[in-house]
Design a protein around this motif. Structure first.
Motif, short mmCIF file in Angstrom:
data_model
loop_
_atom_site.label_atom_id
_atom_site.label_comp_id
_atom_site.label_asym_id
_atom_site.label_seq_id
_atom_site.Cartn_x
_atom_site.Cartn_y
_atom_site.Cartn_z
N UNK A 1 0.80 -1.57 0.02
CA UNK A 1 0.22 0.11 0.20
C UNK A 1 1.22 1.57 -0.32
N UNK A 2 1.95 0.92 0.42
CA UNK A 2 2.75 2.18 -0.08
C UNK A 2 3.34 1.93 -0.96
N UNK A 3 3.27 3.22 -2.21
CA UNK A 3 3.38 3.46 -3.49
C UNK A 3 4.87 2.57 -3.95
N UNK A 4 5.91 3.59 -3.90
CA UNK A 4 7.58 3.38 -3.60
C UNK A 4 8.31 2.57 -2.83
N UNK A 5 7.73 2.14 -2.08
CA UNK A 5 8.20 1.02 -0.86
C UNK A 5 7.52 -0.17 -2.19
N UNK A 6 6.14 -0.09 -2.72
CA UNK A 6 5.69 -1.38 -3.16
C UNK A 6 6.43 -1.54 -4.69
N UNK A 7 6.93 -0.61 -5.42
CA UNK A 7 7.79 -0.30 -6.55
C UNK A 7 9.13 -0.87 -6.57
N UNK A 8 10.15 -0.27 -5.08
CA UNK A 8 11.27 -0.98 -4.74
C UNK A 8 11.00 -2.70 -4.82
N UNK A 9 10.38 -3.16 -3.61
CA UNK A 9 10.22 -4.24 -3.48
C UNK A 9 10.24 -5.68 -4.90
N UNK A 10 8.92 -5.24 -5.45
CA UNK A 10 8.44 -5.56 -6.61
C UNK A 10 9.66 -5.50 -8.12
N UNK A 11 9.96 -4.19 -7.77
CA UNK A 11 11.62 -4.17 -9.05
C UNK A 11 12.57 -5.20 -8.56
N UNK A 12 13.34 -5.30 -7.51
CA UNK A 12 14.50 -5.88 -6.66
C UNK A 12 13.26 -7.89 -6.82
N UNK A 13 12.59 -8.27 -6.29
CA UNK A 13 11.84 -9.36 -6.71
C UNK A 13 11.99 -9.58 -8.48
N UNK A 14 11.17 -8.80 -8.99
CA UNK A 14 11.38 -9.44 -10.55
C UNK A 14 12.74 -9.04 -11.06
N UNK A 15 14.04 -8.40 -10.65
CA UNK A 15 14.57 -8.16 -11.26
C UNK A 15 15.48 -9.48 -10.82
N UNK A 16 16.04 -9.80 -9.20
CA UNK A 16 16.35 -11.31 -8.67
C UNK A 16 16.32 -11.80 -7.94
N UNK A 17 14.97 -11.96 -7.96
CA UNK A 17 14.23 -12.65 -7.50
C UNK A 17 14.20 -14.51 -8.30
N UNK A 18 13.90 -14.46 -9.22
CA UNK A 18 14.37 -15.82 -9.43
C UNK A 18 15.79 -16.10 -9.83
N UNK A 19 16.32 -15.42 -9.55
CA UNK A 19 17.96 -15.97 -9.04
C UNK A 19 18.14 -16.46 -8.18
N UNK A 20 18.78 -17.81 -8.20
CA UNK A 20 19.03 -19.18 -7.52
C UNK A 20 20.15 -18.32 -6.52
#
Length: 158
Positions: free
Chosen positions: A96-115
Motif C-alpha cells: 500500500x506504500x507505492x514507493x516501497x512497493x515499487x522498490x520491492x517488486x522491482x528487486x523481486x522481479x530482477x533478482x527473485x528468480x535467481x538461485x
C-alpha cells in the motif's frame, strides 16, 4: 522505515504466490532472502535516500547478511512456511506504500528468480561486499555509492 521482518514477510508472501502459480519456482531460502534484503536496502538508499529497514547489513563469508534474520531462521533452509495473518498484513502494508512497493517488486522481479547460489556469487563480485572485512557492517555509503549507477531512478516517476 519498516521492520526487517515485515520485509521478510513480504518476500515470503510473494514467493508463496509464485510457488502456487509457477511450477519452476523455488522456495525462498534463508540465503536468498539475505541477498534480496541487501538489494532491497541498496535500492531504497538510492531511490529514497534512506534505509527501508534499520538493521545493518554485515559481510559474511557467503555474502551480505542481516544477523537478526539469520538468527530467526537458524537451521532452516526454506523459510516460506505457513503464511499467517501477520505475514499477509505486512505484505499488504508494504504494497500500500507505492514507493516501497515499487522498490520491492522491482528487486523481486530482477533478482527473485535467481538461485541463492547465483546471488551469492554476484554479491561477491560487487564492491560493497568485496571491500568490507568479514563480519563488519557494510556501510550505507559503500552500498549507495556502488548502486547509484545500478539502480537508475526513472525521473518521470518521481
Amino acid at each position: 522505515m519498516y521492520n526487517v521482518f515485515q520485509v521478510v514477510n513480504w518476500l515470503r508472501v510473494r514467493n508463496n504466490a509464485d510457488l502456487r502459480t509457477d511450477p519452476n519456482a523455488e522456495e525462498l531460502t534463508q540465503m536468498k532472502a539475505m541477498k534480496l534484503l541487501y538489494y532491497i536496502q541498496a535500492a531504497s538508499l538510492v531511490v529514497t535516500g534512506h534505509r527501508m529497514f534499520d538493521n545493518d547489513i554485515v559481510a559474511w563469508k557467503y555474502g551480505p547478511v542481516v544477523e537478526a534474520v539469520h538468527k530467526r531462521y537458524l537451521h532452516q533452509r526454506g523459510i516460506v512456511g505457513h503464511i499467517d495473518d501477520q505475514s499477509l498484513n505486512d505484505y499488504k502494508e508494504l504494497q500500500n506504500d507505492q514507493q516501497t512497493a515499487d522498490i520491492l517488486n522491482s528487486i523481486y522481479d530482477i533478482y527473485g528468480h535467481s538461485s541463492a547460489y547465483d546471488l551469492m556469487r554476484q554479491t561477491h563480485t560487487e564492491a560493497p561486499w568485496k571491500n568490507t572485512n568479514q563480519s563488519d557492517v557494510i556501510s550505507d555509503e559503500k552500498i549507495k555509492d556502488y548502486f547509484k549507477d545500478v539502480f537508475v531512478i526513472n525521473e518521470n516517476n518521481k
